[in-house]
Design a protein around this motif. Structure first.
Motif, PDB file in Angstrom:
ATOM      1  N   GLY A 239     -13.046  28.749   5.200  1.00 42.84           N
ATOM      2  CA  GLY A 239     -12.673  28.609   6.596  1.00 42.84           C
ATOM      3  C   GLY A 239     -11.476  29.479   6.921  1.00 42.84           C
ATOM      4  O   GLY A 239     -10.666  29.804   6.044  1.00 42.84           O
ATOM      5  N   TYR A 240     -11.384  29.843   8.183  1.00 43.87           N
ATOM      6  CA  TYR A 240     -10.242  30.640   8.646  1.00 43.87           C
ATOM      7  C   TYR A 240      -9.645  29.971   9.862  1.00 43.87           C
ATOM      8  O   TYR A 240     -10.359  29.658  10.827  1.00 43.87           O
ATOM      9  CB  TYR A 240     -10.674  32.065   9.007  1.00 43.87           C
ATOM     10  N   GLN A 241      -8.342  29.702   9.811  1.00 40.44           N
ATOM     11  CA  GLN A 241      -7.662  29.154  10.979  1.00 40.44           C
ATOM     12  C   GLN A 241      -7.091  30.324  11.772  1.00 40.44           C
ATOM     13  O   GLN A 241      -6.197  31.039  11.325  1.00 40.44           O
ATOM     14  CB  GLN A 241      -6.568  28.160  10.589  1.00 40.44           C
ATOM     15  N   ALA A 242      -7.630  30.502  12.980  1.00 40.33           N
ATOM     16  CA  ALA A 242      -7.421  31.730  13.748  1.00 40.33           C
ATOM     17  C   ALA A 242      -6.211  31.644  14.664  1.00 40.33           C
ATOM     18  O   ALA A 242      -6.275  32.002  15.833  1.00 40.33           O
ATOM     19  CB  ALA A 242      -8.680  32.061  14.547  1.00 40.33           C
ATOM     20  N   SER A 243      -5.101  31.182  14.118  1.00 40.09           N
ATOM     21  CA  SER A 243      -3.840  31.214  14.853  1.00 40.09           C
ATOM     22  C   SER A 243      -3.278  32.628  14.826  1.00 40.09           C
ATOM     23  O   SER A 243      -3.866  33.534  14.215  1.00 40.09           O
ATOM     24  CB  SER A 243      -2.838  30.254  14.206  1.00 40.09           C
ATOM     25  N   GLU A 244      -2.142  32.826  15.453  1.00 35.59           N
ATOM     26  CA  GLU A 244      -1.515  34.153  15.444  1.00 35.59           C
ATOM     27  C   GLU A 244      -1.194  34.598  14.020  1.00 35.59           C
ATOM     28  O   GLU A 244      -1.361  35.772  13.666  1.00 35.59           O
ATOM     29  CB  GLU A 244      -0.243  34.138  16.294  1.00 35.59           C
ATOM     30  N   ARG A 245      -0.742  33.658  13.173  1.00 31.80           N
ATOM     31  CA  ARG A 245      -0.425  33.991  11.779  1.00 31.80           C
ATOM     32  C   ARG A 245      -1.678  34.006  10.910  1.00 31.80           C
ATOM     33  O   ARG A 245      -1.823  34.852  10.037  1.00 31.80           O
ATOM     34  CB  ARG A 245       0.594  32.990  11.213  1.00 31.80           C
ATOM     35  N   GLY A 246      -2.580  33.077  11.124  1.00 32.56           N
ATOM     36  CA  GLY A 246      -3.850  33.019  10.415  1.00 32.56           C
ATOM     37  C   GLY A 246      -3.729  32.518   8.985  1.00 32.56           C
ATOM     38  O   GLY A 246      -2.678  32.638   8.348  1.00 32.56           O
ATOM     39  N   GLY A 247      -4.817  31.939   8.481  1.00 30.43           N
ATOM     40  CA  GLY A 247      -4.816  31.465   7.105  1.00 30.43           C
ATOM     41  C   GLY A 247      -6.216  31.174   6.614  1.00 30.43           C
ATOM     42  O   GLY A 247      -7.089  30.770   7.384  1.00 30.43           O
ATOM     43  N   GLU A 248      -6.444  31.401   5.308  1.00 29.78           N
ATOM     44  CA  GLU A 248      -7.749  31.204   4.689  1.00 29.78           C
ATOM     45  C   GLU A 248      -7.727  29.961   3.809  1.00 29.78           C
ATOM     46  O   GLU A 248      -6.780  29.737   3.045  1.00 29.78           O
ATOM     47  CB  GLU A 248      -8.139  32.414   3.844  1.00 29.78           C
ATOM     48  N   LEU A 249      -8.800  29.156   3.909  1.00 29.36           N
ATOM     49  CA  LEU A 249      -8.927  27.933   3.126  1.00 29.36           C
ATOM     50  C   LEU A 249     -10.276  27.929   2.418  1.00 29.36           C
ATOM     51  O   LEU A 249     -11.314  28.165   3.039  1.00 29.36           O
ATOM     52  CB  LEU A 249      -8.815  26.691   4.012  1.00 29.36           C
ATOM     53  N   TYR A 250     -10.244  27.654   1.125  1.00 30.66           N
ATOM     54  CA  TYR A 250     -11.450  27.600   0.307  1.00 30.66           C
ATOM     55  C   TYR A 250     -11.741  26.137  -0.006  1.00 30.66           C
ATOM     56  O   TYR A 250     -10.871  25.428  -0.522  1.00 30.66           O
ATOM     57  CB  TYR A 250     -11.249  28.390  -0.988  1.00 30.66           C
ATOM     58  N   SER A 251     -12.944  25.679   0.299  1.00 30.06           N
ATOM     59  CA  SER A 251     -13.264  24.257   0.157  1.00 30.06           C
ATOM     60  C   SER A 251     -14.506  24.055  -0.694  1.00 30.06           C
ATOM     61  O   SER A 251     -15.434  24.868  -0.665  1.00 30.06           O
ATOM     62  CB  SER A 251     -13.494  23.621   1.537  1.00 30.06           C
ATOM     63  N   GLU A 252     -14.514  22.947  -1.422  1.00 30.35           N
ATOM     64  CA  GLU A 252     -15.702  22.518  -2.157  1.00 30.35           C
ATOM     65  C   GLU A 252     -15.868  21.020  -1.956  1.00 30.35           C
ATOM     66  O   GLU A 252     -14.937  20.243  -2.219  1.00 30.35           O
ATOM     67  CB  GLU A 252     -15.604  22.839  -3.642  1.00 30.35           C
ATOM     68  N   ILE A 253     -17.044  20.619  -1.495  1.00 29.50           N
ATOM     69  CA  ILE A 253     -17.335  19.214  -1.267  1.00 29.50           C
ATOM     70  C   ILE A 253     -17.695  18.568  -2.597  1.00 29.50           C
ATOM     71  O   ILE A 253     -18.585  19.053  -3.316  1.00 29.50           O
ATOM     72  CB  ILE A 253     -18.493  19.031  -0.260  1.00 29.50           C
ATOM     73  N   LEU A 254     -17.008  17.466  -2.930  1.00 27.22           N
ATOM     74  CA  LEU A 254     -17.232  16.758  -4.183  1.00 27.22           C
ATOM     75  C   LEU A 254     -17.973  15.451  -3.924  1.00 27.22           C
ATOM     76  O   LEU A 254     -18.330  15.137  -2.796  1.00 27.22           O
ATOM     77  CB  LEU A 254     -15.884  16.479  -4.867  1.00 27.22           C
ATOM     78  N   GLU A 255     -18.180  14.687  -4.985  1.00 29.74           N
ATOM     79  CA  GLU A 255     -18.761  13.353  -4.850  1.00 29.74           C
ATOM     80  C   GLU A 255     -17.685  12.360  -4.414  1.00 29.74           C
ATOM     81  O   GLU A 255     -16.505  12.671  -4.384  1.00 29.74           O
ATOM     82  CB  GLU A 255     -19.367  12.908  -6.191  1.00 29.74           C
TER      83      GLU A 255
END
Length: 275
Positions: A239-255
């Motif tokens: 995911g990418y949070q599209a604020s002025e500074r911006g940031g990338e997040l890597y996610s994995e759905i678990l049990e």
């Protein structure tokens, strides 16, 4: 007293979301912690208390209030502990009402945080004012325990949307008095859509608690990532949070209603504060 400032969910300085971090042997007076957060005037200041070499407690303060969960300041705190306080590559944060967050660091510096999922549900009878919190049409409205989630038609709509902060404040205030909600909490507002470069994009607004637009909101992605994962039939997302500074997040759905959210961080400052 030593304080660190770290840019979270980024490899670059001046990107991501900045957070201040203080590592303590004992908690400071609560009003003092709030005053330090107000003085820093960052989205979050995290206070970490040592239990032992493998266990820590953590609390988070905006410039106005203590909050129950903050993802980016958890990442910033983990970065500080790994860099300056422990040679371990895994430890546990203990969090009031949320249990344990298992934290680990990979060899490339990426930090992975194990969080509880905050499930998202459809909201059909939503406040009419939600249609006036941004200048773009809303496709669907959802909700979780943290925020109203507004799905927009396109990534460009999310990026270009102009928030009406006064209306968002009203929405937040109304959520505290809404009898239809299960709990009386201040609900923030996030906007999101599918993305071409990433799996999804989002932005986040919380003016009532002192954060007009949060640069990167790790806690919100414990709802957003599972929401988009179900729609995309994927377990791993970026995911990418599209604020002025911006940031990338890597996610994995678990049990068991858990999620791992990972990201990088960059040290900006070390300082001595006089309190």
């Amino acid at each position: 007293m030593k304080m660190y400032q770290v840019d979270a969910f980024t490899k670059e300085l001046f990107k991501g979301n900045p957070a201040a971090v203080l590592v303590l042997d004992e908690w400071l007076d609560e009003q003092l912690m709030q005053n330090i957060a107000a003085e820093n005037n960052l989205a979050e200041t995290a206070f970490v208390k040592r239990i032992d070499t493998e266990n820590y407690e953590i609390r988070w303060f905006t410039p106005k209030v203590e909050v129950d969960f903050c993802g980016h300041a958890t990442l910033a705190s983990a970065f500080v502990l790994f860099q300056f306080f422990t040679e371990l590559k895994e430890f546990i944060f203990h969090v009031k009402n949320l249990g344990q967050f298992i934290i680990r660091q990979d060899t490339d510096g990426k930090i992975t945080m194990n969080f509880p999922i905050r499930p998202v549900s459809t909201l059909e009878n939503y406040p009419a004012l939600l249609n006036e919190v941004i200048d773009r049409p809303i496709q669907d409205v959802y909700i979780n325990e943290q925020a109203y989630i507004l799905v927009l038609e396109s990534e460009q709509d999310v990026i270009e949307a102009i928030p009406n902060l006064e209306n968002i404040r009203k929405i937040q205030l109304d959520s505290l008095q809404n009898e239809a909600l299960d709990t009386k909490i201040c609900l923030d507002v996030t906007i999101t859509s599918l993305s071409q470069k990433y799996d999804y994009v989002s932005r986040y607004f919380a003016p009532l608690i002192g954060i007009d637009e949060d640069p990167v909101t790790g806690s919100m992605h414990t709802g957003l990532a599972p929401f988009w994962a179900e729609k995309l039939a994927k377990r791993q997302l970026v995911g990418y949070q599209a604020s002025e500074r911006g940031g990338e997040l890597y996610s994995e759905i678990l049990e068991n209603q858990r999620i791992e959210i990972s990201g990088y961080a960059k040290l900006f400052m070390q300082a001595e504060i006089e309190v």
